[in-house]
Write an enzyme that holds these catalytic residues in place. Structure first.
Site, PDB file in Angstrom:
ATOM      1  N   HIS A 187      10.162 -23.481   9.498  1.00 25.63           N
ATOM      2  CA  HIS A 187       9.267 -24.174  10.428  1.00 25.63           C
ATOM      3  C   HIS A 187       7.783 -24.012  10.102  1.00 25.63           C
ATOM      4  O   HIS A 187       6.999 -24.929  10.364  1.00 25.63           O
ATOM      5  CB  HIS A 187       9.515 -23.693  11.866  1.00 25.63           C
ATOM      6  CG  HIS A 187      10.805 -24.201  12.431  1.00 25.63           C
ATOM      7  ND1 HIS A 187      11.170 -24.033  13.755  1.00 25.63           N
ATOM      8  CD2 HIS A 187      11.840 -24.886  11.852  1.00 25.63           C
ATOM      9  CE1 HIS A 187      12.365 -24.581  13.962  1.00 25.63           C
ATOM     10  NE2 HIS A 187      12.792 -25.092  12.826  1.00 25.63           N
ATOM     11  N   THR A 192       3.034  -1.004   8.672  1.00 27.50           N
ATOM     12  CA  THR A 192       3.567  -1.849   9.746  1.00 27.50           C
ATOM     13  C   THR A 192       3.882  -3.268   9.294  1.00 27.50           C
ATOM     14  O   THR A 192       4.588  -3.991   9.996  1.00 27.50           O
ATOM     15  CB  THR A 192       2.522  -1.974  10.877  1.00 27.50           C
ATOM     16  OG1 THR A 192       1.324  -2.543  10.305  1.00 27.50           O
ATOM     17  CG2 THR A 192       2.202  -0.634  11.507  1.00 27.50           C
ATOM     18  N   ASP A 231       0.868  -1.176   0.000  1.00 28.69           N
ATOM     19  CA  ASP A 231       0.000   0.000   0.000  1.00 28.69           C
ATOM     20  C   ASP A 231       0.911   1.236   0.000  1.00 28.69           C
ATOM     21  O   ASP A 231       2.141   1.113  -0.169  1.00 28.69           O
ATOM     22  CB  ASP A 231      -1.016  -0.028   1.159  1.00 28.69           C
ATOM     23  CG  ASP A 231      -0.392   0.281   2.516  1.00 28.69           C
ATOM     24  OD1 ASP A 231       0.849   0.369   2.614  1.00 28.69           O
ATOM     25  OD2 ASP A 231      -1.160   0.427   3.489  1.00 28.69           O
ATOM     26  N   HIS A 255       7.754 -30.459  11.651  1.00 28.97           N
ATOM     27  CA  HIS A 255       7.084 -29.186  11.354  1.00 28.97           C
ATOM     28  C   HIS A 255       5.934 -29.368  10.371  1.00 28.97           C
ATOM     29  O   HIS A 255       4.978 -28.595  10.376  1.00 28.97           O
ATOM     30  CB  HIS A 255       8.098 -28.170  10.822  1.00 28.97           C
ATOM     31  CG  HIS A 255       9.196 -27.920  11.797  1.00 28.97           C
ATOM     32  ND1 HIS A 255       8.971 -27.337  13.016  1.00 28.97           N
ATOM     33  CD2 HIS A 255      10.513 -28.236  11.748  1.00 28.97           C
ATOM     34  CE1 HIS A 255      10.108 -27.282  13.684  1.00 28.97           C
ATOM     35  NE2 HIS A 255      11.058 -27.834  12.944  1.00 28.97           N
TER      36      HIS A 255
HETATM   37  C1  RB5 Z   1      -1.978   2.947   6.291  1.00 31.67           C
HETATM   38  O1  RB5 Z   1      -1.962   4.220   6.869  1.00 31.67           O
HETATM   39  C2  RB5 Z   1      -1.590   1.913   7.322  1.00 31.67           C
HETATM   40  O2  RB5 Z   1      -2.650   1.704   8.193  1.00 31.67           O
HETATM   41  C3  RB5 Z   1      -1.188   0.623   6.648  1.00 31.67           C
HETATM   42  O3  RB5 Z   1      -0.117   0.860   5.813  1.00 31.67           O
HETATM   43  C4  RB5 Z   1      -0.751  -0.515   7.541  1.00 31.67           C
HETATM   44  O4  RB5 Z   1       0.225  -0.113   8.449  1.00 31.67           O
HETATM   45  C5  RB5 Z   1      -1.815  -1.282   8.176  1.00 31.67           C
HETATM   46  O5  RB5 Z   1      -1.583  -2.242   8.921  1.00 31.67           O
END
Ligand code: RB5
Length: 145
Positions: free
Chosen positions: A97, A66, A7, A132
């Site tokens: 694993h 994230t 994204d 595993h």
């Molecule tokens: C977008 O702002 C953010 O929420 C997305 O990139 C991500 O971190 C979601 O988990």
């Protein structure tokens, strides 16, 4: 052949990973996004997840801010085991694993240098099978029930 997607939060890091894959002569298909403009990460996670689950790609790489949203969404696709990794040890062992088929990380969490090491650790590792395999099958049974 690898399916890759991001994204807006992962766009720049995706481009750096693509450059690295090209240097390693590893083929990939880019499922977007293609700019830093805001998009909804579940859309990209679904496209990459479905393509990997169908067996069209050996694995996938997904990047968001994230890495967590992408991994949650990809794991909703039947047949996908996605792991969010910010270190090489986890990346290597999630292949060895858990036999994960999608690697995720965050463009707002790690830099390009570490992300490339994480990608290499993941791609260069192999599933160990054995004890595993039984455990991975147990995970898939949860999905099938
Ligand atoms: C977008 O702002 C953010 O929420 C997305 O990139 C991500 O971190 C979601 O988990």
């Amino acid at each position: 052949m690898i399916a890759i997607g991001a994204d807006h939060g992962g766009f720049e890091l995706k481009e750096a990973v693509k450059k690295h894959l090209e240097e390693r002569k590893i083929e990939y298909k880019d499922f977007g996004t293609y700019s830093g403009e805001a998009v909804d990460y579940p859309v990209i996670a679904k496209s990459v997840g479905e393509a990997v689950a169908k067996g069209e790609f050996e694995c996938g790489i997904l990047v968001c801010g994230t890495g967590i949203g992408m991994s949650i969404a990809a794991n909703k696709v039947k047949g996908i085991r996605a792991a969010c990794c910010s270190d090489t040890f986890s990346a290597r062992f999630t292949k060895m694993h858990n036999n994960t088929n999608i690697l995720c990380f965050g463009g707002r969490v790690i830099g390009a240098g570490l992300a490339i090491d994480v990608v290499d650790a993941y791609l260069d590792a192999s599933f160990e099978g054995g004890r595993h395999e039984k455990r991975v099958n147990m995970i898939m049974e949860i999905e099938n029930n």
